[in-house]
Design an enzyme around this catalytic site. Structure first.
Site, PDB file in Angstrom:
ATOM      1  N   TYR A  75       6.831  56.946  59.666  1.00  0.00           N
ATOM      2  CA  TYR A  75       7.765  55.824  59.810  1.00  0.00           C
ATOM      3  C   TYR A  75       6.936  54.545  59.766  1.00  0.00           C
ATOM      4  O   TYR A  75       5.807  54.549  59.276  1.00  0.00           O
ATOM      5  CB  TYR A  75       8.491  56.087  61.145  1.00  0.00           C
ATOM      6  CG  TYR A  75       9.492  55.095  61.601  1.00  0.00           C
ATOM      7  CD1 TYR A  75      10.640  54.829  60.862  1.00  0.00           C
ATOM      8  CD2 TYR A  75       9.330  54.440  62.823  1.00  0.00           C
ATOM      9  CE1 TYR A  75      11.582  53.926  61.323  1.00  0.00           C
ATOM     10  CE2 TYR A  75      10.268  53.547  63.292  1.00  0.00           C
ATOM     11  CZ  TYR A  75      11.393  53.288  62.540  1.00  0.00           C
ATOM     12  OH  TYR A  75      12.312  52.403  63.001  1.00  0.00           O
TER      13      TYR A  75
ATOM     14  N   ARG B 150      15.370  44.863  50.595  1.00  0.00           N
ATOM     15  CA  ARG B 150      14.500  44.216  51.595  1.00  0.00           C
ATOM     16  C   ARG B 150      13.871  45.317  52.446  1.00  0.00           C
ATOM     17  O   ARG B 150      14.303  45.591  53.545  1.00  0.00           O
ATOM     18  CB  ARG B 150      15.347  43.260  52.454  1.00  0.00           C
ATOM     19  CG  ARG B 150      14.588  42.239  53.236  1.00  0.00           C
ATOM     20  CD  ARG B 150      14.034  42.782  54.562  1.00  0.00           C
ATOM     21  NE  ARG B 150      15.035  43.128  55.537  1.00  0.00           N
ATOM     22  CZ  ARG B 150      14.919  44.142  56.397  1.00  0.00           C
ATOM     23  NH1 ARG B 150      13.874  44.935  56.401  1.00  0.00           N
ATOM     24  NH2 ARG B 150      15.877  44.387  57.263  1.00  0.00           N
TER      25      ARG B 150
ATOM     26  N   LYS C 171      13.826  57.462  58.418  1.00  0.00           N
ATOM     27  CA  LYS C 171      14.742  57.221  59.543  1.00  0.00           C
ATOM     28  C   LYS C 171      15.467  58.511  59.922  1.00  0.00           C
ATOM     29  O   LYS C 171      15.684  58.790  61.105  1.00  0.00           O
ATOM     30  CB  LYS C 171      15.770  56.151  59.175  1.00  0.00           C
ATOM     31  CG  LYS C 171      15.167  54.773  58.931  1.00  0.00           C
ATOM     32  CD  LYS C 171      15.215  53.888  60.170  1.00  0.00           C
ATOM     33  CE  LYS C 171      14.450  52.598  59.899  1.00  0.00           C
ATOM     34  NZ  LYS C 171      14.406  51.656  60.980  1.00  0.00           N
TER      35      LYS C 171
ATOM     36  N   GLU D 134      20.471  50.342  55.917  1.00  0.00           N
ATOM     37  CA  GLU D 134      19.071  50.057  56.238  1.00  0.00           C
ATOM     38  C   GLU D 134      18.435  49.234  55.125  1.00  0.00           C
ATOM     39  O   GLU D 134      18.530  49.586  53.940  1.00  0.00           O
ATOM     40  CB  GLU D 134      18.341  51.394  56.396  1.00  0.00           C
ATOM     41  CG  GLU D 134      17.008  51.332  57.057  1.00  0.00           C
ATOM     42  CD  GLU D 134      17.040  50.979  58.541  1.00  0.00           C
ATOM     43  OE1 GLU D 134      16.338  50.026  58.892  1.00  0.00           O
ATOM     44  OE2 GLU D 134      17.734  51.634  59.343  1.00  0.00           O
ATOM     45  N   ASP D 135      17.827  48.151  55.521  1.00  0.00           N
ATOM     46  CA  ASP D 135      17.002  47.354  54.613  1.00  0.00           C
ATOM     47  C   ASP D 135      17.733  46.834  53.368  1.00  0.00           C
ATOM     48  O   ASP D 135      17.183  46.806  52.264  1.00  0.00           O
ATOM     49  CB  ASP D 135      15.717  48.113  54.261  1.00  0.00           C
ATOM     50  CG  ASP D 135      14.832  48.277  55.504  1.00  0.00           C
ATOM     51  OD1 ASP D 135      15.305  47.971  56.618  1.00  0.00           O
ATOM     52  OD2 ASP D 135      13.676  48.706  55.363  1.00  0.00           O
TER      53      ASP D 135
ATOM     54  N   ASP E 161      21.151  49.069  61.147  1.00  0.00           N
ATOM     55  CA  ASP E 161      20.003  49.175  62.052  1.00  0.00           C
ATOM     56  C   ASP E 161      19.242  47.863  62.149  1.00  0.00           C
ATOM     57  O   ASP E 161      18.706  47.525  63.203  1.00  0.00           O
ATOM     58  CB  ASP E 161      19.089  50.292  61.549  1.00  0.00           C
ATOM     59  CG  ASP E 161      17.959  50.580  62.520  1.00  0.00           C
ATOM     60  OD1 ASP E 161      18.239  50.637  63.727  1.00  0.00           O
ATOM     61  OD2 ASP E 161      16.820  50.738  62.069  1.00  0.00           O
ATOM     62  N   ASP E 162      19.171  47.130  61.049  1.00  0.00           N
ATOM     63  CA  ASP E 162      18.376  45.899  61.051  1.00  0.00           C
ATOM     64  C   ASP E 162      19.065  44.777  61.819  1.00  0.00           C
ATOM     65  O   ASP E 162      18.401  43.915  62.386  1.00  0.00           O
ATOM     66  CB  ASP E 162      18.098  45.465  59.610  1.00  0.00           C
ATOM     67  CG  ASP E 162      17.413  46.577  58.844  1.00  0.00           C
ATOM     68  OD1 ASP E 162      16.338  47.011  59.287  1.00  0.00           O
ATOM     69  OD2 ASP E 162      17.982  47.056  57.843  1.00  0.00           O
TER      70      ASP E 162
ATOM     71  N   ASN F  68       7.803  43.777  60.361  1.00  0.00           N
ATOM     72  CA  ASN F  68       7.128  44.997  59.918  1.00  0.00           C
ATOM     73  C   ASN F  68       6.754  44.907  58.450  1.00  0.00           C
ATOM     74  O   ASN F  68       7.391  44.179  57.706  1.00  0.00           O
ATOM     75  CB  ASN F  68       8.075  46.202  60.097  1.00  0.00           C
ATOM     76  CG  ASN F  68       8.356  46.488  61.545  1.00  0.00           C
ATOM     77  OD1 ASN F  68       7.466  46.510  62.365  1.00  0.00           O
ATOM     78  ND2 ASN F  68       9.627  46.701  61.860  1.00  0.00           N
TER      79      ASN F  68
HETATM   80  O1  LIG Z   1      11.697  50.290  60.442  1.00  0.00           O
HETATM   81  C1  LIG Z   1      11.525  49.632  61.477  1.00  0.00           C
HETATM   82  O2  LIG Z   1      10.680  49.904  62.320  1.00  0.00           O
HETATM   83  C2  LIG Z   1      12.379  48.457  61.753  1.00  0.00           C
HETATM   84  C3  LIG Z   1      13.266  48.163  60.639  1.00  0.00           C
HETATM   85  O3  LIG Z   1      14.299  48.751  60.471  1.00  0.00           O
HETATM   86  C4  LIG Z   1      12.840  47.164  59.667  1.00  0.00           C
HETATM   87  O4  LIG Z   1      11.812  46.501  59.860  1.00  0.00           O
HETATM   88  O5  LIG Z   1      13.538  47.028  58.663  1.00  0.00           O
HETATM   89 MG   LIG Z   2      15.123  48.484  58.557  1.00  0.00          MG
END
Ligand SMILES: O=C([O-])CC(=O)C(=O)O
Ligand SMILES: [Mg+2]
Length: 647
Positions: A195, A248, A266, A338-339, A361-362, A503
């Site tokens: 991860y 992203r 994830k 996600e992203d 999640d973001d 990150n």
């Molecule tokens: O993946 C992670 O730790 C946090 C997250 O969702 C991101 O930065 O997009």
């Molecule tokens: Mg993310």
């Protein structure tokens, strides 16, 4: 009806797998069921084959949880005209058999190739006899514990994180239970491998390291056929989908189709940390192209070679996807976004939040984790959330998501209207402090944060003017908490709270070492990506990690357990409170605002229970009656990676 009495492994190794088993073991042909819809069966039957046989006994099987079982195979010879050698010369071709939905018997060599059931050297003598494994394995029988020890030893030999990542991927594709046992038993060591941050590098190089698909790719080419594509996935009882469009990826920008590493990573955590069955998890990447020139020119790039589709074309594809998911899996399947880039993330969440079980999640997951850390931090600094002034660098999904959840919690705790609670929260974006004079040109999600103030461009100026007690970095831009910024925070506060959340590690606003050194060891610090402990003036500081993985696996489990049909902000607040409650006196003594990851399964169970409780309170749960003890319920439904006995 022909009746057979055999112990079998059920798997999805496809018709090829079953054919080998049939031929090798002299089983009657047609040891295959087509569990698709009636129309799929009809298609199979119509194709003129003689061998696609629907085995009535299989109907009782709990297929999808990876359990082997003893079955009485009853062959219903009514479909397709009778049991003959389906795979013989003069019968149907595999194409005609509609392969994706075949269920086959895995034994012998195929059993060793089947990651869901393979145990490698851990197959015991009886299993080796019963399942045609004699000679296919060396004589030694080892325990799962020894296998874990050996794999950890091997993985530790690699110096390069990406090599560790690839070793873990190989293991996942070879022996799923061993992969999860390793991950669960060594969570603190392996989380950064499967991860954040290593997954970021894996996505950047995904084309080069790609071996086998670990999720579904839905591209513009599949427009109009997404439902069909979903049906190609070998598992049907899906409970969680993590989906990205790759625009992203972490703080690394547009990685197009190669963003697939994120849903895969994830979902591994959904299983390892939240106990959701691996077969219930589906990683999906939606490929609408990429604007990343270097990927478009990279000969190893695996995605569509075109610039991103936008506007109506994008919306239509996403809408088809959302509808197909609901049609195929029902309304209780959790879809985690996600992203996605800001401009789509907020819109998708808003658009589908009232019709689907969606979670970003973001925006929401990060918010819930950070809020938990801030609630816990009150034990270190005294007072309550309403006593702070918050300044964010970064006004995108994470920044505004966290800001909003803090405001909601303050409003709930102190009974002040939400608008008023927002007044102590300030954002800085790439153009400077978000202020009311900029309101016209601001994106809609920033508008609630545009307070009265003179315009300021620099972060340092904003820190000096706003005098925050909490500084939060969600900019995706590394090294933006400069020495001057941190020193200013330290001059304003006895214990400045500094969260550097972007990150992967390269994008972190400052390092742990910088935060402690520049604040003379006074900062309460946590980051998005992990940092090693820091020694400063003879004292060791252990940085906390505001890791999304604290919340989303338990959060998802709570939704699944209760059969929730919608996500509600109160569930996010409940999750934050549950996580904050896990921080012990010992953790506080070390200056930590998050609990250690080693307890994550217990933490996830508690979060799941709190989320499920909220779902019941809000009338959003469909699994009735409500269990008496939701913590026990969460614990008992968690996936265990321990091998099953195949006798
Ligand atoms: O993946 C992670 O730790 C946090 C997250 O969702 C991101 O930065 O997009
Ligand atoms: Mg993310």
């Amino acid at each position: 009806m022909l009746s057979l009495n055999r112990t079998c492994f059920l798997s999805n190794s496809g018709i090829n797998g079953s054919r080998t088993a049939i031929q090798r073991h002299g089983l009657p042909a047609a040891y295959v069921r087509v569990p698709g819809s009636l129309s799929t069966r009809a298609r199979a039957a119509k194709s003129g084959d003689t061998g696609v046989v629907v085995e009535t006994a299989f109907k009782e099987m709990q297929f999808g949880n990876g359990s082997p079982a003893t079955v009485n195979v009853e062959m219903d010879t009514t479909v397709g005209g009778g049991v003959k050698d389906v795979y013989g010369e003069d019968t149907a071709t595999e194409d005609q058999l509609v392969t994706p939905w075949s269920v086959s018997v895995a034994s012998g060599y195929n059993l060793l190739r089947d990651p869901h059931h393979n145990k490698g050297l851990a197959f015991n003598e009886k299993e080796r006899d019963a399942h045609y494994l004699r000679g296919l394995l060396p004589p030694t029988v080892v325990s799962q514990e020894l296998q874990v020890k050996k794999m950890m030893h091997n993985i530790r030999q690699y110096q390069v994180p990406l090599q560790k990542y690839m070793a873990m991927t190989d293991l996942q594709e070879m022996n799923e239970r061993l992969f999860y046992k390793l991950l669960i038993d060594n969570v603190e060591e392996l989380l950064p491998v499967v991860y954040t941050p290593t997954v970021g590098e894996a996505c950047q190089k995904y084309g080069s390291i790609f071996r086998r698909p670990q999720g579904l790719f839905i591209s513009l080419k599949e427009k109009g056929r997404i439902l069909e594509v979903l049906k190609n996935w070998p598992e049907r009882n899906i409970q969680v989908i993590v989906v990205t469009d790759g625009e992203r990826i972490l703080g690394l920008g547009d990685l197009g189709c190669q963003g697939m590493g994120i849903p895969v990573g994830k979902l591994s955590l959904y299983t390892a940390l939240g106990g959701v069955r691996p077969s219930a998890c589906l990683p999906i990447t939606i490929d609408v192209g990429t604007n990343n020139e270097s990927l478009l020119n990279d000969e190893f790039y695996i995605g569509l070679r075109q610039r991103r589709a936008t506007g109506q074309e994008y919306d239509e594809l996403l809408h088809e996807f959302m509808c197909a998911v609901k049609q195929n899996y029902g309304e209780k399947v959790l879809i985690q976004f996600e992203d996605f880039a800001n401009h789509n993330a907020f819109d998708l969440l808003e658009k589908y939040g009232t019709t689907h079980l969606v979670f970003n999640d973001d925006i929401q997951g990060t918010a819930s984790v950070v809020l938990a850390g801030l609630i816990a931090a009150q034990k270190l600094v005294g007072g309550g959330l309403a006593d702070h002034r918050y300044l964010f660098l970064g006004a995108g999904e994470a920044g505004t998501g966290i800001a909003e959840l803090i405001a909601l919690e303050i409003s709930k705790q102190t009974n002040v209207p939400l608008d008023l609670a927002r007044k102590n929260i300030w954002l800085v974006d790439s153009k400077g402090l978000v202020v009311s004079s900029r309101k016209e040109s601001l994106q809609h999600f920033k508008k609630p944060w545009a307070h009265e103030h003179e315009p300021l461009i620099d972060l340092v100026d904003a820190v000096k003017a706003i005098k925050p007690t909490v500084l939060i970095g969600t900019s995706g831009v590394g090294r933006t908490f400069t020495k001057e910024v941190v020193q200013t925070m330290a001059s304003l506060n006895e214990k400045p709270i500094i969260l550097s959340l972007s990150n992967p590690t390269s994008q972190s606003e400052c390092t742990a070492q910088e935060a402690y050194r520049w604040s003379e060891g006074r900062a309460i610090f946590a980051s998005g990506s992990p940092f090693a402990p820091v020694e400063y003036e003879g004292k060791v500081f252990v940085p906390g990690q505001a890791n999304n993985a604290y919340i989303f696996p338990g959060f998802g489990l709570g939704l699944i357990m209760s059969g929730a049909i919608r996500v509600h902000d109160d569930m996010l607040l409940a999750a934050s409170e549950a996580l904050a409650a896990e921080v012990t006196r010992e953790d506080f003594k070390k200056g930590l605002i998050y609990p250690p990851f080693s307890n994550i399964r217990k933490i996830s169970a508690n979060i799941a229970a709190r989320v499920a409780t909220k779902a019941y309170e809000l009338g959003l749960a469909t699994r009735l009656p409500q269990p008496d003890d939701l913590v026990k319920c969460a614990e008992s439904c968690m996936y265990s990676p321990t091998y099953r006995s195949y006798r």
